[in-house]
Design an enzyme around this catalytic site. Structure first.
Site, PDB file in Angstrom:
ATOM      1  N   HIS A  81       0.862  -1.202   0.000  1.00 48.66           N
ATOM      2  CA  HIS A  81       0.000   0.000   0.000  1.00 48.66           C
ATOM      3  C   HIS A  81       0.890   1.242   0.000  1.00 48.66           C
ATOM      4  O   HIS A  81       0.762   2.100   0.883  1.00 48.66           O
ATOM      5  CB  HIS A  81      -0.871   0.067   1.268  1.00 48.66           C
ATOM      6  CG  HIS A  81      -2.055  -0.854   1.244  1.00 48.66           C
ATOM      7  ND1 HIS A  81      -2.739  -1.183   2.384  1.00 48.66           N
ATOM      8  CD2 HIS A  81      -2.696  -1.478   0.244  1.00 48.66           C
ATOM      9  CE1 HIS A  81      -3.742  -1.995   2.086  1.00 48.66           C
ATOM     10  NE2 HIS A  81      -3.731  -2.179   0.791  1.00 48.66           N
TER      11      HIS A  81
ATOM     12  N   HIS B 198     -11.924  -9.914  -5.189  1.00 51.24           N
ATOM     13  CA  HIS B 198     -11.658  -8.560  -4.664  1.00 51.24           C
ATOM     14  C   HIS B 198     -10.818  -7.818  -5.705  1.00 51.24           C
ATOM     15  O   HIS B 198      -9.856  -8.381  -6.236  1.00 51.24           O
ATOM     16  CB  HIS B 198     -10.923  -8.737  -3.336  1.00 51.24           C
ATOM     17  CG  HIS B 198     -10.320  -7.518  -2.728  1.00 51.24           C
ATOM     18  ND1 HIS B 198     -10.913  -6.279  -2.755  1.00 51.24           N
ATOM     19  CD2 HIS B 198      -9.171  -7.366  -2.015  1.00 51.24           C
ATOM     20  CE1 HIS B 198     -10.135  -5.422  -2.100  1.00 51.24           C
ATOM     21  NE2 HIS B 198      -9.075  -6.047  -1.655  1.00 51.24           N
TER      22      HIS B 198
ATOM     23  N   GLU C 179      -8.810  -5.127  -5.603  1.00 51.56           N
ATOM     24  CA  GLU C 179      -7.566  -4.394  -5.340  1.00 51.56           C
ATOM     25  C   GLU C 179      -6.449  -4.984  -6.204  1.00 51.56           C
ATOM     26  O   GLU C 179      -6.422  -6.192  -6.474  1.00 51.56           O
ATOM     27  CB  GLU C 179      -7.219  -4.487  -3.837  1.00 51.56           C
ATOM     28  CG  GLU C 179      -6.259  -3.403  -3.411  1.00 51.56           C
ATOM     29  CD  GLU C 179      -6.178  -3.204  -1.887  1.00 51.56           C
ATOM     30  OE1 GLU C 179      -6.809  -3.977  -1.140  1.00 51.56           O
ATOM     31  OE2 GLU C 179      -5.467  -2.269  -1.462  1.00 51.56           O
TER      32      GLU C 179
ATOM     33  N   ASP D  56      -3.473  -5.914  -6.024  1.00 50.75           N
ATOM     34  CA  ASP D  56      -2.605  -7.043  -5.679  1.00 50.75           C
ATOM     35  C   ASP D  56      -3.251  -8.380  -6.061  1.00 50.75           C
ATOM     36  O   ASP D  56      -2.576  -9.406  -6.099  1.00 50.75           O
ATOM     37  CB  ASP D  56      -2.207  -7.026  -4.189  1.00 50.75           C
ATOM     38  CG  ASP D  56      -3.380  -6.846  -3.246  1.00 50.75           C
ATOM     39  OD1 ASP D  56      -4.380  -6.225  -3.642  1.00 50.75           O
ATOM     40  OD2 ASP D  56      -3.284  -7.321  -2.104  1.00 50.75           O
TER      41      ASP D  56
ATOM     42  N   HIS E 183     -12.044  -6.388   3.120  1.00 48.66           N
ATOM     43  CA  HIS E 183     -11.992  -5.061   3.703  1.00 48.66           C
ATOM     44  C   HIS E 183     -12.373  -3.965   2.714  1.00 48.66           C
ATOM     45  O   HIS E 183     -12.231  -2.770   3.044  1.00 48.66           O
ATOM     46  CB  HIS E 183     -10.573  -4.791   4.242  1.00 48.66           C
ATOM     47  CG  HIS E 183      -9.531  -4.712   3.139  1.00 48.66           C
ATOM     48  ND1 HIS E 183      -8.642  -3.665   3.065  1.00 48.66           N
ATOM     49  CD2 HIS E 183      -9.282  -5.485   2.076  1.00 48.66           C
ATOM     50  CE1 HIS E 183      -7.850  -3.817   2.014  1.00 48.66           C
ATOM     51  NE2 HIS E 183      -8.223  -4.922   1.417  1.00 48.66           N
TER      52      HIS E 183
ATOM     53  N   ASP F   2      -8.523 -11.690   1.204  1.00 45.14           N
ATOM     54  CA  ASP F   2      -7.629 -11.083   2.204  1.00 45.14           C
ATOM     55  C   ASP F   2      -7.835 -11.654   3.616  1.00 45.14           C
ATOM     56  O   ASP F   2      -6.877 -11.750   4.393  1.00 45.14           O
ATOM     57  CB  ASP F   2      -7.847  -9.564   2.259  1.00 45.14           C
ATOM     58  CG  ASP F   2      -7.182  -8.837   1.094  1.00 45.14           C
ATOM     59  OD1 ASP F   2      -6.129  -9.285   0.625  1.00 45.14           O
ATOM     60  OD2 ASP F   2      -7.725  -7.801   0.661  1.00 45.14           O
TER      61      ASP F   2
ATOM     62  N   TYR G 249      -1.391  -8.411  10.521  1.00 46.94           N
ATOM     63  CA  TYR G 249      -2.320  -8.205   9.408  1.00 46.94           C
ATOM     64  C   TYR G 249      -3.709  -7.815   9.938  1.00 46.94           C
ATOM     65  O   TYR G 249      -4.338  -6.865   9.464  1.00 46.94           O
ATOM     66  CB  TYR G 249      -2.383  -9.516   8.625  1.00 46.94           C
ATOM     67  CG  TYR G 249      -3.075  -9.488   7.298  1.00 46.94           C
ATOM     68  CD1 TYR G 249      -2.362  -9.267   6.120  1.00 46.94           C
ATOM     69  CD2 TYR G 249      -4.435  -9.733   7.199  1.00 46.94           C
ATOM     70  CE1 TYR G 249      -2.992  -9.283   4.896  1.00 46.94           C
ATOM     71  CE2 TYR G 249      -5.076  -9.754   5.983  1.00 46.94           C
ATOM     72  CZ  TYR G 249      -4.350  -9.530   4.832  1.00 46.94           C
ATOM     73  OH  TYR G 249      -4.978  -9.542   3.612  1.00 46.94           O
TER      74      TYR G 249
ATOM     75  N   HIS H 188      -3.152 -14.041   0.546  1.00 46.36           N
ATOM     76  CA  HIS H 188      -1.769 -13.719   0.934  1.00 46.36           C
ATOM     77  C   HIS H 188      -1.298 -14.757   1.943  1.00 46.36           C
ATOM     78  O   HIS H 188      -2.059 -15.121   2.862  1.00 46.36           O
ATOM     79  CB  HIS H 188      -1.673 -12.359   1.626  1.00 46.36           C
ATOM     80  CG  HIS H 188      -2.083 -11.189   0.796  1.00 46.36           C
ATOM     81  ND1 HIS H 188      -1.347 -10.726  -0.271  1.00 46.36           N
ATOM     82  CD2 HIS H 188      -3.153 -10.368   0.889  1.00 46.36           C
ATOM     83  CE1 HIS H 188      -1.951  -9.669  -0.794  1.00 46.36           C
ATOM     84  NE2 HIS H 188      -3.062  -9.439  -0.119  1.00 46.36           N
TER      85      HIS H 188
END
Ligand code: FEO
Length: 397
Positions: free
Chosen positions: A23, A79, A81, A83, A145, A164, A192, A225
């Site tokens: 991030h 998701h 995002e 990554d 999230h 996540d 995390y 992850h």
């Protein structure tokens, strides 16, 4: 090449050994991370999530060694995002018509990122996708999230692809939790949770209870992850339920920044006072200008109370303390006590401002704190010891 998870599921992600910040610089990843992508081969072939954009070409090229891309029937993006969705552009160049399953918010975030009108199929909680002997069940998990987040459950193999949630920024070749270094794994898992999921704790509890209510058998949790929870996967669910309940250990954390060591000496004297009153409590000290910010946040997460110190500078307090407070404010910790301390030469506003800002960040502050002028002598250090004793006694009440 991929790594076999079960006869039907292969890990095709990327281990990012070199990643040190995530991030931007918002999250330190000193143990690296991984972007887990999974290939399911049943009657239909399904790809779940991709990897971060800088690895898009490597990802697609390695995926081609695993399978003819044209054999992929469906892509699931849990998701948006980058990554996890970052290799989509590269992948969709090869298989442009392949349907992408995601939530309605997922469509918005993917369009917002890539500005492509791919073949989106929106799904809601309870929707299913038959892929042969197994079927996939989708569970929306908004704000865990991101608004677009969902999880995917695979029947027969009994795997929850949780994205996540339950993840860790932890690079390891040991893909399963029973092989990975357990101390490192839990250190990364709590970091995390503390740094990413704390503000959503109420939703964590609600979502976990909702999913447990489905009574689905669970052989594995495959997050996006870090390692896969294969050995007793329920352990991380139970841990999340504990972490989500205003988690705290018997710990007090003292955080400070210092210019000429006066505030540091105050911190150390306060620690002595705490220890005198409560020898059972774990006391930790961190200089916020020298210690990793996310590690400090993790220690705050574990604490029942914190003490925050800074000397006064330019009618305010030092920026490392200010930056940390800004992070902590957003994380919305609850049920933690706090107090402020600091040295000053003239003015001396820092302690009052810190006290106000700690309250603003949601801490219970019952004491006006302690401030000392110039360099503390023995008597002044003794007053810090007394302050530490008072603080520890208040916590024991
Ligand atoms: Fe790992 Fe929210 O992305």
């Amino acid at each position: 090449m991929g790594k076999k998870i079960t006869d039907k599921v292969t890990w095709v992600g990327k281990i990012d050994w070199e990643l040190k910040c995530f991030h931007g610089n918002e999250y330190s990843t000193r143990r690296g991370s991984s972007y887990n992508s999974y290939l399911i081969r049943d009657d239909k072939t399904v790809l779940i999530d991709t990897v971060w954009q800088p690895y898009d070409k490597e990802f697609v090229s390695r995926l081609k060694q695993e399978i003819d891309l044209k054999e992929i029937d469906y892509i699931i993006i849990n998701h948006g995002e980058i990554d996890h969705s970052g290799a989509l552009v590269e992948l969709m160049r090869e298989i442009p018509d392949t349907p992408i399953y995601c939530t309605a918010n997922g469509v918005k975030s993917l369009k917002g990122h890539y500005h492509q009108d791919w073949n989106f199929v929106t799904v809601k909680t309870g929707d299913t996708l038959e892929i042969g002997k197994s079927k996939l069940i989708f569970v929306e998990a908004p704000m865990l999230h991101w608004p677009d987040t969902m999880m995917t459950y695979m029947t027969e193999e009994n795997i929850l692809f949780s994205n996540d949630a339950f993840g860790q920024h932890y690079a390891t070749e040991s893909l399963f939790n029973d092989i990975a270094d357990k101390a490192e794994l839990y250190e990364e898992a709590i970091k995390y949770y503390a740094n990413i999921l704390t503000p959503f704790s109420k939703l964590v509890t609600k979502k976990i209870n909702e999913v447990l209510g489905f009574n689905l058998p669970l052989n594995m949790i495959c997050p996006s992850h870090g390692v896969i929870w294969k050995d007793n996967p329920v352990q991380i669910i139970e841990q999340y339920l504990k972490w989500a309940e205003d988690y705290q250990e018997n710990q007090i954390t003292i955080i400070y920044d210092t210019m000429w060591n006066s505030t540091r000496r105050m911190a150390e004297a306060i620690a002595l006072g705490i220890e005198e009153v409560d020898p059972e409590v774990t006391v930790k000290l961190y200089n916020s200008s020298k210690e990793d910010k996310n590690d400090i946040v993790t220690q705050i997460f574990k604490s029942k109370a914190i003490l925050l110190g800074s000397p006064t500078i330019n009618n305010g307090y030092l920026y490392s303390v200010s930056g940390l407070l800004e992070m902590v404010k957003g994380l919305k910790f609850r049920n933690k006590k706090a107090a402020a301390f600091g040295s000053y030469g003239w003015g001396g506003e820092a302690v009052r401002l810190l006290t106000e800002d700690l309250k603003d960040a949601g801490f219970n502050v019952e004491d006006e704190g302690i401030r000392l002028q110039w360099v503390p002598d023995e008597a002044q250090l003794q007053s810090c010891i007394e302050f530490g004793k008072k603080f520890a006694s208040m916590l024991k009440e």
